[in-house]
Design a protein around this motif. Structure first.
Motif, PDB file in Angstrom:
ATOM      1  N   ARG A   1      -8.607   8.601  -4.373  1.00 31.08           N
ATOM      2  CA  ARG A   1      -9.287   7.464  -3.779  1.00 31.08           C
ATOM      3  C   ARG A   1     -10.562   7.196  -4.555  1.00 31.08           C
ATOM      4  O   ARG A   1     -11.303   8.126  -4.876  1.00 31.08           O
ATOM      5  N   PRO A   2     -10.855   5.936  -4.860  1.00 28.20           N
ATOM      6  CA  PRO A   2     -12.106   5.621  -5.545  1.00 28.20           C
ATOM      7  C   PRO A   2     -13.300   5.933  -4.638  1.00 28.20           C
ATOM      8  O   PRO A   2     -13.240   5.720  -3.437  1.00 28.20           O
TER       9      PRO A   2
ATOM     10  N   GLU B   1     -12.818  -5.515   4.904  1.00 29.49           N
ATOM     11  CA  GLU B   1     -12.518  -6.166   3.631  1.00 29.49           C
ATOM     12  C   GLU B   1     -13.071  -5.362   2.455  1.00 29.49           C
ATOM     13  O   GLU B   1     -12.417  -5.181   1.436  1.00 29.49           O
ATOM     14  N   LEU B   2     -14.300  -4.848   2.595  1.00 30.77           N
ATOM     15  CA  LEU B   2     -14.892  -4.037   1.531  1.00 30.77           C
ATOM     16  C   LEU B   2     -14.053  -2.791   1.276  1.00 30.77           C
ATOM     17  O   LEU B   2     -13.747  -2.469   0.124  1.00 30.77           O
ATOM     18  N   LEU B   3     -13.657  -2.084   2.336  1.00 31.32           N
ATOM     19  CA  LEU B   3     -12.854  -0.873   2.167  1.00 31.32           C
ATOM     20  C   LEU B   3     -11.527  -1.175   1.485  1.00 31.32           C
ATOM     21  O   LEU B   3     -11.059  -0.417   0.636  1.00 31.32           O
ATOM     22  N   ARG B   4     -10.911  -2.298   1.843  1.00 28.20           N
ATOM     23  CA  ARG B   4      -9.648  -2.687   1.204  1.00 28.20           C
ATOM     24  C   ARG B   4      -9.848  -2.931  -0.296  1.00 28.20           C
ATOM     25  O   ARG B   4      -9.076  -2.486  -1.127  1.00 28.20           O
ATOM     26  N   ARG B   5     -10.921  -3.620  -0.631  1.00 25.10           N
ATOM     27  CA  ARG B   5     -11.184  -3.909  -2.047  1.00 25.10           C
ATOM     28  C   ARG B   5     -11.504  -2.636  -2.823  1.00 25.10           C
ATOM     29  O   ARG B   5     -11.073  -2.478  -3.972  1.00 25.10           O
ATOM     30  N   ILE B   6     -12.276  -1.744  -2.225  1.00 21.35           N
ATOM     31  CA  ILE B   6     -12.569  -0.468  -2.887  1.00 21.35           C
ATOM     32  C   ILE B   6     -11.273   0.291  -3.117  1.00 21.35           C
ATOM     33  O   ILE B   6     -11.032   0.823  -4.196  1.00 21.35           O
TER      34      ILE B   6
ATOM     35  N   LEU C   1     -16.202 -11.664  -5.519  1.00 26.12           N
ATOM     36  CA  LEU C   1     -15.683 -12.224  -4.279  1.00 26.12           C
ATOM     37  C   LEU C   1     -16.598 -11.852  -3.120  1.00 26.12           C
ATOM     38  O   LEU C   1     -17.073 -10.715  -3.035  1.00 26.12           O
ATOM     39  N   GLU C   2     -16.835 -12.810  -2.235  1.00 24.83           N
ATOM     40  CA  GLU C   2     -17.715 -12.571  -1.099  1.00 24.83           C
ATOM     41  C   GLU C   2     -17.133 -11.494  -0.186  1.00 24.83           C
ATOM     42  O   GLU C   2     -15.935 -11.455   0.071  1.00 24.83           O
ATOM     43  N   VAL C   3     -17.996 -10.606   0.285  1.00 19.74           N
ATOM     44  CA  VAL C   3     -17.608  -9.561   1.233  1.00 19.74           C
ATOM     45  C   VAL C   3     -17.966 -10.056   2.626  1.00 19.74           C
ATOM     46  O   VAL C   3     -19.126 -10.360   2.893  1.00 19.74           O
ATOM     47  N   SER C   4     -16.979 -10.141   3.506  1.00 22.32           N
ATOM     48  CA  SER C   4     -17.254 -10.643   4.852  1.00 22.32           C
ATOM     49  C   SER C   4     -17.519  -9.528   5.851  1.00 22.32           C
ATOM     50  O   SER C   4     -18.328  -9.686   6.756  1.00 22.32           O
ATOM     51  N   ASP C   5     -16.832  -8.381   5.682  1.00 22.44           N
ATOM     52  CA  ASP C   5     -17.017  -7.288   6.638  1.00 22.44           C
ATOM     53  C   ASP C   5     -16.585  -5.963   6.024  1.00 22.44           C
ATOM     54  O   ASP C   5     -16.091  -5.914   4.902  1.00 22.44           O
TER      55      ASP C   5
ATOM     56  N   VAL D   1       0.842  -1.200   0.000  1.00 25.75           N
ATOM     57  CA  VAL D   1       0.000   0.000   0.000  1.00 25.75           C
ATOM     58  C   VAL D   1       0.879   1.253   0.000  1.00 25.75           C
ATOM     59  O   VAL D   1       0.638   2.203  -0.752  1.00 25.75           O
ATOM     60  N   ALA D   2       1.922   1.266   0.834  1.00 22.61           N
ATOM     61  CA  ALA D   2       2.816   2.424   0.907  1.00 22.61           C
ATOM     62  C   ALA D   2       3.492   2.684  -0.437  1.00 22.61           C
ATOM     63  O   ALA D   2       3.614   3.839  -0.868  1.00 22.61           O
ATOM     64  N   ARG D   3       3.919   1.627  -1.127  1.00 22.70           N
ATOM     65  CA  ARG D   3       4.551   1.796  -2.444  1.00 22.70           C
ATOM     66  C   ARG D   3       3.575   2.378  -3.464  1.00 22.70           C
ATOM     67  O   ARG D   3       3.932   3.256  -4.247  1.00 22.70           O
ATOM     68  N   ARG D   4       2.332   1.855  -3.455  1.00 17.56           N
ATOM     69  CA  ARG D   4       1.330   2.359  -4.394  1.00 17.56           C
ATOM     70  C   ARG D   4       1.072   3.842  -4.154  1.00 17.56           C
ATOM     71  O   ARG D   4       0.994   4.636  -5.088  1.00 17.56           O
ATOM     72  N   ILE D   5       0.972   4.246  -2.895  1.00 16.33           N
ATOM     73  CA  ILE D   5       0.742   5.647  -2.561  1.00 16.33           C
ATOM     74  C   ILE D   5       1.942   6.498  -2.976  1.00 16.33           C
ATOM     75  O   ILE D   5       1.788   7.566  -3.572  1.00 16.33           O
ATOM     76  N   ALA D   6       3.147   6.022  -2.689  1.00 16.02           N
ATOM     77  CA  ALA D   6       4.358   6.765  -3.064  1.00 16.02           C
ATOM     78  C   ALA D   6       4.452   6.919  -4.581  1.00 16.02           C
ATOM     79  O   ALA D   6       4.750   8.018  -5.086  1.00 16.02           O
TER      80      ALA D   6
END
Length: 185
Positions: free
Chosen positions: A62-63, A123-128, A116-120, A46-51
């Motif tokens: 941010r989407p 997880e949804l925020l990470r995928r977004i 992919l199933e959303v459990s919580d 995540v840090a690399r993508r942001i950098a």
């Protein structure tokens, strides 16, 4: 992480036993309470993508779907007739947002994101967050005892009117949930 994290450590490298940087220290829990042992870090991916995005664009985008969601308790799942408490319930929806325009409604239960199933919520925020602005995504929501396929295209997270990040002369459409005096969403 269980690495000791104290005030002032934020921004430091989190390394594994072979010396590879695996994250960026973000904070800890328990310092005020007098104990240590629970630390938080941003994964290096995540840090690399942001950098990379900061270097390329000078800012991070941010989407934006325009939904707020909550985890589903066993009681709510039972009340809604769900087989499990997997998924998240849409608790708020920004008017004119990509989700609203695609047909998402408050009280929909979002069960799948890109197949992919959303459990919580986490997880949804990470995928977004891993979705690119302008990339079409598919959702499955449970509404009135049936599953509904919804396709939408996220936009970039809107900037409130009067925000210092707003480009000169650029007008940002109000989505109905910003307090312009406080600058809060």
């Amino acid at each position: 992480t269980d690495a000791a994290t104290n005030p002032g450590n934020s921004g430091g490298a989190l390394v594994d036993l072979t010396g590879r940087v695996v994250g960026v220290s973000e904070g800890g829990y328990g310092v005020v309470e007098g104990f240590q042992g629970i630390g938080f870090a941003i994964p290096i991916k995540v840090a690399r993508r942001i950098a990379d995005e900061l270097i390329a664009k000078g800012r991070v985008t941010r989407p934006f779907l325009g939904i707020e969601t909550e985890n589903i308790s066993a009681d709510i799942a039972k009340h809604l007739g769900l087989k499990s408490s997997s998924g998240v319930i849409v608790s708020d929806l920004a008017p004119r947002s990509p989700a609203a325009q695609a047909g998402v409604r408050v009280s929909d239960v979002l069960t799948h994101f890109e197949g992919l199933e959303v459990s919580d919520n986490f997880e949804l925020l990470r995928r977004i967050d891993e979705t690119s602005e302008g990339e079409s995504i598919s959702l499955i929501v449970f509404r009135n005892s049936e599953s509904i396929d919804i396709a939408l295209v996220p936009t970039s997270l809107p900037t409130p009117a009067g925000s210092p990040d707003k480009s000169e002369g650029q007008e940002t459409e109000r989505l109905g949930y910003y307090d312009t005096e406080l600058g809060l969403a």
